[in-house]
Design a protein around this motif. Structure first.
Motif, mmCIF file in Angstrom:
data_model
loop_
_atom_site.group_PDB
_atom_site.id
_atom_site.type_symbol
_atom_site.label_atom_id
_atom_site.label_comp_id
_atom_site.label_asym_id
_atom_site.label_seq_id
_atom_site.Cartn_x
_atom_site.Cartn_y
_atom_site.Cartn_z
ATOM 1 N N THR A 13 50.006 43.827 8.910
ATOM 2 C CA THR A 13 48.913 43.948 9.863
ATOM 3 C C THR A 13 49.232 44.998 10.914
ATOM 4 O OG1 THR A 13 49.815 42.305 11.365
ATOM 5 C CG2 THR A 13 48.391 41.487 9.591
ATOM 6 N N ILE A 14 48.190 45.485 11.557
ATOM 7 C CA ILE A 14 48.387 46.450 12.636
ATOM 8 C C ILE A 14 49.195 45.802 13.751
ATOM 9 C CG2 ILE A 14 47.210 47.753 14.450
ATOM 10 C CD1 ILE A 14 45.038 48.433 12.412
ATOM 11 N N GLY A 15 48.944 44.522 14.009
ATOM 12 C CA GLY A 15 49.704 43.811 15.046
ATOM 13 C C GLY A 15 51.191 43.780 14.729
ATOM 14 N N PHE A 16 51.518 43.519 13.469
ATOM 15 C CA PHE A 16 52.927 43.495 13.057
ATOM 16 C C PHE A 16 53.541 44.878 13.208
ATOM 17 C CE2 PHE A 16 56.171 44.274 9.867
ATOM 18 C CZ PHE A 16 57.072 43.255 10.133
ATOM 19 N N GLU A 17 52.796 45.889 12.739
ATOM 20 C CA GLU A 17 53.290 47.261 12.821
ATOM 21 C C GLU A 17 53.523 47.674 14.278
ATOM 22 O OE1 GLU A 17 51.943 51.333 10.741
ATOM 23 O OE2 GLU A 17 50.811 49.577 10.096
ATOM 24 N N ALA A 46 50.909 55.375 19.925
ATOM 25 C CA ALA A 46 49.606 55.892 20.356
ATOM 26 C C ALA A 46 48.671 56.085 19.165
ATOM 27 C CB ALA A 46 49.794 57.215 21.105
ATOM 28 N N ALA A 47 49.180 56.599 18.061
ATOM 29 C CA ALA A 47 48.367 56.791 16.855
ATOM 30 C C ALA A 47 47.893 55.451 16.310
ATOM 31 C CB ALA A 47 49.169 57.554 15.796
ATOM 32 N N LEU A 48 48.754 54.472 16.351
ATOM 33 C CA LEU A 48 48.385 53.144 15.864
ATOM 34 C C LEU A 48 47.302 52.530 16.750
ATOM 35 C CD1 LEU A 48 49.101 51.162 13.613
ATOM 36 C CD2 LEU A 48 50.752 50.137 15.160
ATOM 37 N N ALA A 49 47.418 52.725 18.058
ATOM 38 C CA ALA A 49 46.399 52.215 18.980
ATOM 39 C C ALA A 49 45.062 52.893 18.710
ATOM 40 C CB ALA A 49 46.836 52.438 20.423
ATOM 41 N N GLU A 50 45.107 54.195 18.459
ATOM 42 C CA GLU A 50 43.878 54.932 18.144
ATOM 43 C C GLU A 50 43.283 54.432 16.835
ATOM 44 O OE1 GLU A 50 42.615 59.473 17.023
ATOM 45 O OE2 GLU A 50 44.163 59.183 18.546
ATOM 46 N N GLN A 51 44.135 54.220 15.852
ATOM 47 C CA GLN A 51 43.687 53.719 14.553
ATOM 48 C C GLN A 51 43.039 52.342 14.715
ATOM 49 O OE1 GLN A 51 46.887 53.252 11.750
ATOM 50 N NE2 GLN A 51 45.663 52.032 10.336
ATOM 51 N N GLU A 98 56.775 56.812 20.502
ATOM 52 C CA GLU A 98 55.628 56.764 21.412
ATOM 53 C C GLU A 98 54.397 57.373 20.757
ATOM 54 O OE1 GLU A 98 57.139 58.752 24.887
ATOM 55 O OE2 GLU A 98 57.780 56.867 25.796
ATOM 56 N N VAL A 99 54.580 58.461 20.015
ATOM 57 C CA VAL A 99 53.474 59.100 19.299
ATOM 58 C C VAL A 99 52.926 58.131 18.246
ATOM 59 C CG1 VAL A 99 52.897 60.971 17.677
ATOM 60 C CG2 VAL A 99 54.227 61.465 19.732
ATOM 61 N N GLN A 100 53.812 57.454 17.538
ATOM 62 C CA GLN A 100 53.371 56.500 16.514
ATOM 63 C C GLN A 100 52.615 55.328 17.123
ATOM 64 O OE1 GLN A 100 56.339 55.351 13.571
ATOM 65 N NE2 GLN A 100 57.430 57.263 13.931
ATOM 66 N N ALA A 126 54.112 45.662 16.851
ATOM 67 C CA ALA A 126 55.270 44.929 17.376
ATOM 68 C C ALA A 126 56.570 45.565 16.897
ATOM 69 C CB ALA A 126 55.202 43.464 16.957
ATOM 70 N N GLN A 127 56.596 45.973 15.645
ATOM 71 C CA GLN A 127 57.793 46.611 15.095
ATOM 72 C C GLN A 127 58.080 47.934 15.815
ATOM 73 O OE1 GLN A 127 57.513 47.796 10.946
ATOM 74 N NE2 GLN A 127 59.673 47.304 10.644
ATOM 75 N N LEU A 128 57.054 48.760 15.995
ATOM 76 C CA LEU A 128 57.236 50.042 16.684
ATOM 77 C C LEU A 128 57.652 49.837 18.139
ATOM 78 C CD1 LEU A 128 54.203 52.104 15.325
ATOM 79 C CD2 LEU A 128 56.632 52.499 14.865
ATOM 80 N N LEU A 129 57.046 48.858 18.812
ATOM 81 C CA LEU A 129 57.413 48.605 20.206
ATOM 82 C C LEU A 129 58.851 48.101 20.319
ATOM 83 C CD1 LEU A 129 54.107 47.080 21.624
ATOM 84 C CD2 LEU A 129 55.074 49.356 22.049
ATOM 85 N N GLY A 130 59.303 47.329 19.335
ATOM 86 C CA GLY A 130 60.697 46.883 19.323
ATOM 87 C C GLY A 130 61.655 48.047 19.144
ATOM 88 N N LEU A 131 61.326 48.945 18.230
ATOM 89 C CA LEU A 131 62.159 50.132 18.020
ATOM 90 C C LEU A 131 62.154 51.026 19.260
ATOM 91 C CD1 LEU A 131 61.119 50.994 14.354
ATOM 92 C CD2 LEU A 131 63.358 50.157 15.115
#
Length: 139
Positions: free
Chosen positions: A70-74, A49-54, A45-47, A76-81
């Protein structure tokens, strides 16, 4: 959506059924696995949020960046995890409920005793190896 470590995170409210030659009590195993999943989900969740801020702070068009993902790929990957960690927490909560009900360690499909080795590896296991294999083959 913050995670609720809740009262289920502790093993004290679960019956301490002795394992058949296992290294830890089922309640302890479930609690330990749940705590690890909660910690993993919180870190993800922290990651996210940090990605959204970035993403909000950049004007860079990363969709056409040959340097990396891409940020979108990253995202999607974090949300899947994160979804996987939340699913694991829910499965461990169901395992704790089964332990309290006295049905933990029995296959929910056929009723056979789930081997202790499987429960040690997968504390939230709901099915025996045979039923899990049948389910996997049908997919």
């Amino acid at each position: 959506m913050p995670l609720d470590p809740g009262p289920r995170a502790g093993a004290c409210d679960l019956p301490a059924a002795a394992p058949a030659g296992g290294s830890a009590l089922p309640a302890d195993r479930i609690a330990t696995a749940r705590a690890a999943a909660v910690a993993r989900a919180a870190a993800l969740e922290v990651q996210v949020a940090a990605l959204a801020e970035q993403q909000a702070l950049t004007t860079h068009d990363d969709e056409h960046d040959p340097e990396g993902v891409t940020i979108g790929f990253e995202r999607a990957q974090l949300l899947g995890l994160l979804a996987g960690a939340r699913d694991e927490i829910a499965a461990l909560d169901r395992a704790a409920d089964r332990l309290r009900d006295g049905t933990y360690g029995r296959c929910s499909r056929c009723g056979v005793v789930i081997p202790e080795v499987r429960l040690e590896a997968l504390p939230a296991a709901e099915t025996c190896v045979t039923c899990a294999d049948l389910r996997r083959r049908r997919r």
